[in-house]
Motif scaffolding. Sequence first.
Motif: not given
Ligand SMILES: O=P(O)(O)OC[C@H]1O[C@H](OP(=O)(O)OP(=O)(O)O)[C@H](O)[C@@H]1O
Length: 212
Positions: A81-84, A105-108, A133-143, A204-206
């Motif tokens: 959540l959310r973007a996934g 999960l949300y990123r600080d 699933c999650d559209p974005m893999l940025a730092t990888g922390g959330s995944a 992506a979420g926004d």
């Molecule tokens: O790889 P990371 O650095 O962890 O970033 C990726 C995360 O950031 C975004 O979510 P966000 O925290 O913005 O929350 P949202 O989906 O509720 O908008 C995205 O959907 C991932 O979950």
Amino acid sequence: MEKFENVTYFNHPLIQHKISILRKKETGTNEFRHLVEEIAMLEGFEALNDLPLEEVEIETPIEKCKTPMIAGRKLAIVPILRAGLGMVEGILALVPSAKIGHIGLYRDEETFEPHEYYCKLPSPIEERTIVVCDPMLATGGSAIDAITMIKKHGGRNIKFMCIIAAPEGVKALHEAHPDVQIYIGHLDRCLNEHAYICPGLGDAGDRIFGTK
Ligand SMILES: O=P(O)(O)OC[C@H]1O[C@H](OP(=O)(O)OP(=O)(O)O)[C@H](O)[C@@H]1O
Ligand SMILES: O=c1cc[nH]c(=O)[nH]1
């Protein structure tokens, strides 16, 4: 970028074309949402090409026969959540009987660290193929955290599917969970100082939920 055995990059022209439209800043919420769904379906078709089959006896109008059908427990789709959430319908179009779990999960915004606020998974999770699933893999922390949480609940056969990834996130996720198959729509250049993917597509979420 270093090659990892457990990482698949999609180079299908339809996926690449749709990702390009997704990136445009003038692409509105409705179109964005539909594209995320379509890309998830195209990626899912390939990512699920190893689902186990079993021979089942059926009767056609002509005769009885044995024919392959998906075996075992129903697939679990687990959006972060959310973007996934935006990817769920696309995968469900392929596997309508899938069960759906949720991980919140949300990123600080300051530290870029993920914070957990929700986890509900279909049981018995240990017997299911799980597509996170999650559209974005940025730092990888959330995944990484989401998959750690799923493993704590007993999940074993885990795939991670995203649309855009940064090299930093791919490496981090591969190192943290080398047993997880990772599927990536497009590998982008890098992260910026706010840990956003460049060129990426923004938040992506926004963009899926129209919250900006
Ligand atoms: O790889 P990371 O650095 O962890 O970033 C990726 C995360 O950031 C975004 O979510 P966000 O925290 O913005 O929350 P949202 O989906 O509720 O908008 C995205 O959907 C991932 O979950
Ligand atoms: O570029 C990024 C990075 C993290 N999360 C997003 O939604 N976009």
